[in-house]
Design a protein around this motif. Structure first.
Motif, PDB file in Angstrom:
ATOM      1  N   ASP A  27       0.795  -1.234   0.000  1.00 61.15           N
ATOM      2  CA  ASP A  27       0.000   0.000   0.000  1.00 61.15           C
ATOM      3  C   ASP A  27       0.824   1.279   0.000  1.00 61.15           C
ATOM      4  O   ASP A  27       0.274   2.362   0.160  1.00 61.15           O
ATOM      5  N   ASP A  28       2.134   1.189  -0.211  1.00 57.96           N
ATOM      6  CA  ASP A  28       2.951   2.394  -0.398  1.00 57.96           C
ATOM      7  C   ASP A  28       2.758   2.977  -1.790  1.00 57.96           C
ATOM      8  O   ASP A  28       3.130   4.121  -2.044  1.00 57.96           O
ATOM      9  N   GLY A  29       2.190   2.213  -2.696  1.00 59.96           N
ATOM     10  CA  GLY A  29       2.055   2.646  -4.083  1.00 59.96           C
ATOM     11  C   GLY A  29       1.337   3.970  -4.242  1.00 59.96           C
ATOM     12  O   GLY A  29       1.740   4.813  -5.051  1.00 59.96           O
ATOM     13  N   ILE A  30       0.287   4.186  -3.468  1.00 60.60           N
ATOM     14  CA  ILE A  30      -0.486   5.431  -3.597  1.00 60.60           C
ATOM     15  C   ILE A  30       0.364   6.628  -3.182  1.00 60.60           C
ATOM     16  O   ILE A  30       0.318   7.684  -3.826  1.00 60.60           O
ATOM     17  N   LYS A  31       1.165   6.484  -2.129  1.00 63.89           N
ATOM     18  CA  LYS A  31       2.045   7.572  -1.684  1.00 63.89           C
ATOM     19  C   LYS A  31       3.107   7.872  -2.741  1.00 63.89           C
ATOM     20  O   LYS A  31       3.405   9.035  -3.026  1.00 63.89           O
ATOM     21  N   VAL A  32       3.674   6.820  -3.297  1.00 62.41           N
ATOM     22  CA  VAL A  32       4.689   6.998  -4.331  1.00 62.41           C
ATOM     23  C   VAL A  32       4.070   7.650  -5.561  1.00 62.41           C
ATOM     24  O   VAL A  32       4.639   8.566  -6.158  1.00 62.41           O
ATOM     25  N   ASN A  33       2.872   7.201  -5.925  1.00 64.89           N
ATOM     26  CA  ASN A  33       2.194   7.745  -7.097  1.00 64.89           C
ATOM     27  C   ASN A  33       1.923   9.243  -6.926  1.00 64.89           C
ATOM     28  O   ASN A  33       2.129  10.019  -7.848  1.00 64.89           O
ATOM     29  N   GLU A  34       1.488   9.650  -5.738  1.00 68.94           N
ATOM     30  CA  GLU A  34       1.238  11.069  -5.466  1.00 68.94           C
ATOM     31  C   GLU A  34       2.520  11.884  -5.617  1.00 68.94           C
ATOM     32  O   GLU A  34       2.517  12.979  -6.191  1.00 68.94           O
ATOM     33  N   ALA A  35       3.640  11.346  -5.098  1.00 71.10           N
ATOM     34  CA  ALA A  35       4.919  12.058  -5.190  1.00 71.10           C
ATOM     35  C   ALA A  35       5.391  12.154  -6.644  1.00 71.10           C
ATOM     36  O   ALA A  35       5.890  13.197  -7.072  1.00 71.10           O
ATOM     37  N   ILE A  36       5.205  11.078  -7.400  1.00 68.28           N
ATOM     38  CA  ILE A  36       5.588  11.099  -8.818  1.00 68.28           C
ATOM     39  C   ILE A  36       4.715  12.087  -9.576  1.00 68.28           C
ATOM     40  O   ILE A  36       5.210  12.879 -10.384  1.00 68.28           O
ATOM     41  N   ARG A  37       3.407  12.056  -9.307  1.00 65.36           N
ATOM     42  CA  ARG A  37       2.477  12.959  -9.999  1.00 65.36           C
ATOM     43  C   ARG A  37       2.897  14.412  -9.780  1.00 65.36           C
ATOM     44  O   ARG A  37       2.918  15.215 -10.703  1.00 65.36           O
ATOM     45  N   GLU A  38       3.253  14.754  -8.546  1.00 62.11           N
ATOM     46  CA  GLU A  38       3.682  16.117  -8.244  1.00 62.11           C
ATOM     47  C   GLU A  38       5.009  16.458  -8.925  1.00 62.11           C
ATOM     48  O   GLU A  38       5.245  17.607  -9.284  1.00 62.11           O
ATOM     49  N   SER A  39       5.861  15.468  -9.120  1.00 66.33           N
ATOM     50  CA  SER A  39       7.249  15.702  -9.499  1.00 66.33           C
ATOM     51  C   SER A  39       7.590  15.291 -10.916  1.00 66.33           C
ATOM     52  O   SER A  39       8.754  15.400 -11.319  1.00 66.33           O
ATOM     53  N   ILE A  40       6.620  14.833 -11.681  1.00 61.43           N
ATOM     54  CA  ILE A  40       6.893  14.225 -12.987  1.00 61.43           C
ATOM     55  C   ILE A  40       7.718  15.140 -13.899  1.00 61.43           C
ATOM     56  O   ILE A  40       8.636  14.681 -14.587  1.00 61.43           O
ATOM     57  N   ASP A  41       7.444  16.425 -13.907  1.00 60.20           N
ATOM     58  CA  ASP A  41       8.193  17.336 -14.791  1.00 60.20           C
ATOM     59  C   ASP A  41       9.666  17.433 -14.394  1.00 60.20           C
ATOM     60  O   ASP A  41      10.534  17.562 -15.254  1.00 60.20           O
ATOM     61  N   ASP A  42       9.948  17.375 -13.097  1.00 60.78           N
ATOM     62  CA  ASP A  42      11.331  17.421 -12.631  1.00 60.78           C
ATOM     63  C   ASP A  42      12.051  16.086 -12.820  1.00 60.78           C
ATOM     64  O   ASP A  42      13.268  16.043 -12.976  1.00 60.78           O
ATOM     65  N   LEU A  43      11.305  14.993 -12.796  1.00 60.28           N
ATOM     66  CA  LEU A  43      11.894  13.663 -12.943  1.00 60.28           C
ATOM     67  C   LEU A  43      12.164  13.307 -14.399  1.00 60.28           C
ATOM     68  O   LEU A  43      13.123  12.591 -14.706  1.00 60.28           O
ATOM     69  N   LEU A  44      11.326  13.798 -15.288  1.00 59.54           N
ATOM     70  CA  LEU A  44      11.381  13.411 -16.697  1.00 59.54           C
ATOM     71  C   LEU A  44      12.762  13.545 -17.348  1.00 59.54           C
ATOM     72  O   LEU A  44      13.191  12.631 -18.065  1.00 59.54           O
ATOM     73  N   PRO A  45      13.517  14.620 -17.121  1.00 60.32           N
ATOM     74  CA  PRO A  45      14.820  14.712 -17.797  1.00 60.32           C
ATOM     75  C   PRO A  45      15.841  13.655 -17.359  1.00 60.32           C
ATOM     76  O   PRO A  45      16.802  13.400 -18.075  1.00 60.32           O
TER      77      PRO A  45
END
Length: 191
Positions: A27-45
């Motif tokens: 059940d950590d997946g939802i927390k990780v998903n929220e963090a990725i959703r917020e950060s996707i533009d910074d992570l993408l490069p």
């Protein structure tokens, strides 16, 4: 010492001054998903896995696979949470593990709203100490794209030695050739 890592008793959580760093659980997946959703533009490069935004179900499946890999000691993903409230602020871990050599590579990313506050430096320092003291590491590495200034600054702040830059070593997320910086700490030299 036995080399079958499945037999190693390894703590699944440890702390630094502000952080709880632990293995993934169900059940950590939802927390990780929220963090990725917020950060996707910074992570993408920098992160190949960030090319598409995962669904919450895909994030949960990924966390469960990471849990299995942690238990079998083939890869050790670690989640970074604030001690004060349990908020997930990033992910790290020990990857590309060679148990016979006791070599580990640290990777990391931070949730965008928590960047620039020293959390990743604090987490990487704690994970390095965990690798040295709990896993008896002989070598701890940080590898990053030479254009990823924030990433290599973490290695520099923590006293990792730049061993070299491997030119045109692999493809970056955008498909161009990238140079990879290789930093390390080795037993008998830096610890």
């Amino acid at each position: 010492m036995a080399y079958d890592p499945i037999l190693f008793s390894i703590p699944e959580a440890f702390e630094s001054r502000r952080l709880l760093i632990r293995a993934p659980i169900l059940d950590d997946g939802i927390k990780v998903n929220e963090a990725i959703r917020e950060s996707i533009d910074d992570l993408l490069p920098w992160m190949p896995w960030a090319k598409t935004m995962p669904t919450p179900e895909e994030s949960e499946a990924n966390i469960r696979k990471a849990r299995l890999k942690f238990l079998e000691r083939s890869d050790m993903r670690l989640l970074i949470l604030l001690k004060e409230n349990g908020k997930l602020i990033g992910s790290s871990g020990l990857h590309n593990i060679d148990w016979k050599v006791r070599r580990f590579e640290i990777g990391y990313w931070v949730r965008s709203s928590f960047g620039g506050q020293g959390y990743i430096t604090e987490a990487v320092e704690a994970i390095t100490n965990f690798a040295i003291h709990e896993l008896q590491a002989n070598r701890v590495e940080i590898r990053c794209d030479s254009k990823n200034i924030r990433s290599y600054r973490v290695a520099e702040r923590l006293g990792f030695t730049l061993e070299g830059i491997i030119r045109n070593e692999e493809l970056s997320v955008d498909g161009s050739l990238r140079d990879t910086m290789v930093f390390s700490k080795v037993r008998g030299v830096e610890f």
